[in-house]
Design a protein around this motif. Structure first.
Motif, PDB file in Angstrom:
ATOM      1  N   PRO A  19       0.817  -1.215   0.000  1.00 53.35           N
ATOM      2  CA  PRO A  19       0.000   0.000   0.000  1.00 53.35           C
ATOM      3  C   PRO A  19       0.856   1.272   0.000  1.00 53.35           C
ATOM      4  O   PRO A  19       0.447   2.305  -0.524  1.00 53.35           O
ATOM      5  CB  PRO A  19      -0.823  -0.115   1.299  1.00 53.35           C
ATOM      6  N   ASP A 111      -1.587   5.462   9.702  1.00 53.12           N
ATOM      7  CA  ASP A 111      -0.382   4.636   9.754  1.00 53.12           C
ATOM      8  C   ASP A 111      -0.019   4.259  11.193  1.00 53.12           C
ATOM      9  O   ASP A 111       0.454   3.158  11.455  1.00 53.12           O
ATOM     10  CB  ASP A 111       0.802   5.391   9.128  1.00 53.12           C
ATOM     11  N   PHE A 115      -3.358   1.096  10.990  1.00 57.82           N
ATOM     12  CA  PHE A 115      -2.694   0.055  10.222  1.00 57.82           C
ATOM     13  C   PHE A 115      -2.222  -1.126  11.084  1.00 57.82           C
ATOM     14  O   PHE A 115      -2.397  -2.286  10.681  1.00 57.82           O
ATOM     15  CB  PHE A 115      -1.546   0.659   9.409  1.00 57.82           C
ATOM     16  N   TYR A 174      -4.884   1.554   1.303  1.00 58.09           N
ATOM     17  CA  TYR A 174      -5.156   0.345   2.090  1.00 58.09           C
ATOM     18  C   TYR A 174      -6.446  -0.355   1.660  1.00 58.09           C
ATOM     19  O   TYR A 174      -6.748  -1.442   2.160  1.00 58.09           O
ATOM     20  CB  TYR A 174      -5.330   0.711   3.573  1.00 58.09           C
ATOM     21  N   TRP A 177      -6.709  -3.954   0.605  1.00 56.47           N
ATOM     22  CA  TRP A 177      -6.200  -4.774   1.700  1.00 56.47           C
ATOM     23  C   TRP A 177      -7.268  -4.958   2.781  1.00 56.47           C
ATOM     24  O   TRP A 177      -7.373  -6.024   3.395  1.00 56.47           O
ATOM     25  CB  TRP A 177      -4.940  -4.159   2.318  1.00 56.47           C
TER      26      TRP A 177
END
Lengths: 241, 221
Positions: A19, A111, A115, A174, A177
């Motif tokens: 990503p 992040d 994440f 993202y 994902w």
């Protein structure tokens, strides 16, 4: 002539599934910049990668005129700054300082806080309880992003307004994902009814011409899940140290 | 006094992150109201201004709140752009400055916390890592006056508040920054010649007392 010269000057090192690499490619696409994509091999790091990013030895790395730039959102800001002027109609970061601070804040949150929870979901081994907890936190994060979208897009399709911006790139990279994690884990993370704005946004984002060819396909991610998950965990472990 | 156009800083006296913001505001000559926060009993204002992290520093400007120290510093640099640029203008230099400030954010505080929180073998590991981090930074500094070259800037500001913590780290983990990273120590002294830094950084003895207080609170002997 100019385009091919430019292509020689701009290289991106990375894996298509990352990503973080996707972010850089979207940014370059938004600016109409030609670049050479140097695909890394799974499980090993090229000489060029190690030489270009000696501190972290991680992708993505942007090499521009022979000089490396590292860290995905730092690269995105660099791209935004270098290819301004001629491409002034598309600025990735908002123009006002406060809006820029907001975009940077949420990109950092994604992040920093969000994440790592995705990584928990993707990897095996942890307890059912740990997975369930991570799923709840991911969903809460998505709800938060829904609120951010509502508040800052001012009725426009993207976080950045009329066009894809800094936060769209940070978060949207993202997206497939998230969908892959749902299929792999069996947890429902994204629910259209709970986050209707995000649903609409995701349609626009994924179909955007700057995004659609670089966002990895969900089924492909699911198929190679084990290999990719191991990579994600390895990266997250390094990232969070 | 609300300060220039309503600039308020929610902060903790000893916080190196808050100090980054204070140094930036001082470099820019911005007047502001400082509001010391009690982190054991967080104020309504703090909770309202930073609902996501509930942490300091928070900058309040014209009724808006900005969080995360390096994001606040970039905001300050962009709003008060007429004086003392903190980030370089040139894109590559700018990206480089952001990279190293981000590195400092990712590495220094977490490792340093382990230095005073842990003992024995774990502390030795933390000490080794800490020295490695600073040797890397020393390599990046090289023989330059500041990280950005001749001018004090973003990376210097991101790192310098931790200089006041060196004494505490050295005492807890038994090592000498002067011995391990002399160039960093010399750079720290140069930074302290700037009023924005010398008036902002905490007294190292007071920082050490604070660390001892934290150790007691966390039950570390």
């Amino acid at each position: 002539m100019a385009a091919s010269r430019e292509a020689e000057e701009v290289k991106v090192l990375g894996l298509t599934v990352s990503p973080f690499v996707v972010r850089v490619r979207i940014a370059l696409n938004l600016k109409g910049v030609q670049y050479e994509f140097l695909e890394e091999q799974f499980g090993s790091k090229s000489e060029l990668l190690i030489k270009s990013n000696p501190v972290y030895k991680k992708m993505p790395v942007l090499i521009h005129q022979g000089r490396p730039i590292c860290e995905s959102m730092i690269i995105v800001e660099y791209v935004d700054q270098v290819w301004a002027g001629d491409y002034a109609s598309h600025s990735i970061l908002p123009s006002l300082p406060y809006d820029r601070a907001v975009a940077r804040f949420w990109a950092h949150y994604i992040d920093d806080k969000w994440f790592p929870k995705l990584v928990v979901i993707l990897k095996g081994g942890d307890t059912e309880e740990a997975h369930a907890e991570a799923a709840e936190e991911l969903k809460a994060g998505l709800k938060l992003m829904e609120e951010v979208l509502e508040k800052h897009s001012k009725g426009k399709p993207f976080f950045g307004g009329d066009a894809i911006g800094h936060l769209d790139i940070a978060f949207g990279s993202y997206w497939t994902w998230i969908l892959a994690a749902e299929k792999i884990s069996g947890f429902k993370l994204f629910q259209q009814k709970q986050t209707p704005l995000l649903f609409a946004w995701s349609q626009d984002f994924c179909l955007d011409v700057a995004v659609k060819d670089v966002l990895p396909d969900v089924d492909m991610l699911v198929e190679h899940a084990k290999k990719f998950s191991a990579w994600m965990i390895q990266n997250a472990a390094a990232e969070n140290n | 006094m609300a300060g220039e156009k309503g600039v308020v800083l929610l902060d903790l006296w000893v916080s190196p992150f808050g100090q980054r913001v204070r140094i930036a505001l001082a470099e820019k000559g911005v007047d502001y109201e400082y509001k010391e926060q009690d982190l054991m009993n967080k104020s309504e204002l703090l909770l309202k201004s930073n609902p996501v992290y509930k942490k300091i520093p928070v900058l309040l400007h014209d009724g808006k709140s900005i969080c995360e120290s390096l994001i606040i510093v970039q905001y300050i640099d962009e709003v008060w752009s007429n004086k003392a640029p903190l980030l370089p203008a040139e894109p590559l230099a700018r990206a480089n400055a952001r990279f190293w400030a981000d590195f400092i954010d990712k590495k220094v505080y977490e490792c340093a916390t382990r230095l005073w929180k842990l003992k024995g073998e774990e502390q030795e590991v933390a000490k080794k890592e800490f020295i490695e981090i600073f040797k890397l930074l020393e390599g990046e500094l090289g023989d330059k006056t500041f990280f950005g070259g001749e001018s004090f800037g973003f990376v210097d500001l991101a790192l310098v508040p931790f200089v006041a913590w060196f004494y505490a780290y050295e005492t807890c983990a038994k090592f000498s920054m002067e011995e391990e990273c002399p160039k960093i120590v010399a750079w720290g002294k140069r930074c302290m010649e700037r009023e924005s830094v010398s008036k902002t950084l905490s007294d190292p003895t007071k920082v050490y007392e604070f660390v001892l207080f934290l150790k007691k609170r966390f039950g570390v002997e």
